[in-house]
Design a protein around this motif. Sequence first.
Motif, short mmCIF file in Angstrom:
data_model
loop_
_atom_site.label_atom_id
_atom_site.label_comp_id
_atom_site.label_asym_id
_atom_site.label_seq_id
_atom_site.Cartn_x
_atom_site.Cartn_y
_atom_site.Cartn_z
N MET A 64 -6.53 -7.42 5.33
CA MET A 64 -5.84 -6.70 4.31
C MET A 64 -5.43 -7.56 2.89
O MET A 64 -5.97 -6.78 1.42
CB MET A 64 -3.93 -6.18 4.69
N SER B 197 1.45 5.00 0.91
CA SER B 197 0.83 6.03 2.34
C SER B 197 1.68 7.24 2.31
O SER B 197 2.73 7.52 2.86
CB SER B 197 2.28 5.24 4.28
N PHE C 76 0.87 -1.14 0.02
CA PHE C 76 0.12 0.05 0.57
C PHE C 76 1.16 1.44 -0.53
O PHE C 76 2.16 1.19 0.24
CB PHE C 76 -1.03 0.41 1.47
N ASP D 94 -2.52 8.03 5.71
CA ASP D 94 -3.31 7.80 6.11
C ASP D 94 -3.67 5.92 6.27
O ASP D 94 -4.18 5.11 6.59
CB ASP D 94 -4.49 8.02 4.69
N ASN D 95 -2.04 5.76 5.10
CA ASN D 95 -1.89 3.96 6.05
C ASN D 95 -0.47 3.80 6.71
O ASN D 95 0.27 3.96 6.40
CB ASN D 95 -1.72 3.15 4.61
#
Length: 228
Positions: free
Chosen positions: A226, A120, A118, A139-140
């Motif tokens: 996830m 970030s 992901f 955010d992540n």
Amino acid sequence: MTTWLNMSLQDGASPIMEQLVFFHDHVLMIMLMITTTVSYMMITLIRNKQTSRFMLEGQMIETTWTIAPAIILVFIAMPSLRLLYLMDEVHNPSLTLKAVGHQWYWSYEYSDFTKLEFDSYMIPQEEQQESTFRLLDTDNRIVLPMNSPIRMIVTAADVLHSWTIPSLGVKTDATPGRLNQTSFSISRPGILYGQCSEICGANHSFMPITIESVPAKHFINWVSKMSE
Ligand SMILES: [Cu+2]
């Protein structure tokens, strides 16, 4: 994380950082002793007229003040080298995390699992909440299990960046076309903050790093959620 009026290092969240803090204090004590002695000598020299018709040389004192600093340096070098080699060692990691620096965000890949990756990004000021820290929250968040040796692979996609978590004692350059390796284990649960530490362009200050350190059980839950 650093809070108001903290002028010193952050509390160590990994065994290595604890040792680094001890080493920092050790060197500071030596520096204190040297500064005190030298200032005392300088003040005495200014305040007194030290001349003598008979004293032409002082072999003993000259030998002493040449050898003493060398011995002091050994007392700094030995623990420093010990730490340097301890930090270089990778102890049979249970998890590998790859961080890729981009202009201007980090992306992460958990290579032990399929398709767990992901981006970030920093949470912009307009989206701040009561619970978020300005310029530090993403955010992540990276989720990592505590008390397990973790291998970090750091690289970049465009320009130089640097992946840094002060409370873990970790700072690794992210270089395009190169994989840099470092390792750590987090000693307690919590959220750890870091920032890019290599001037990488206009938004260098706006690509923070956030780690959520959780017990292994919670980490496994997160991974299965996830990868759904
Ligand atoms: Cu940067």
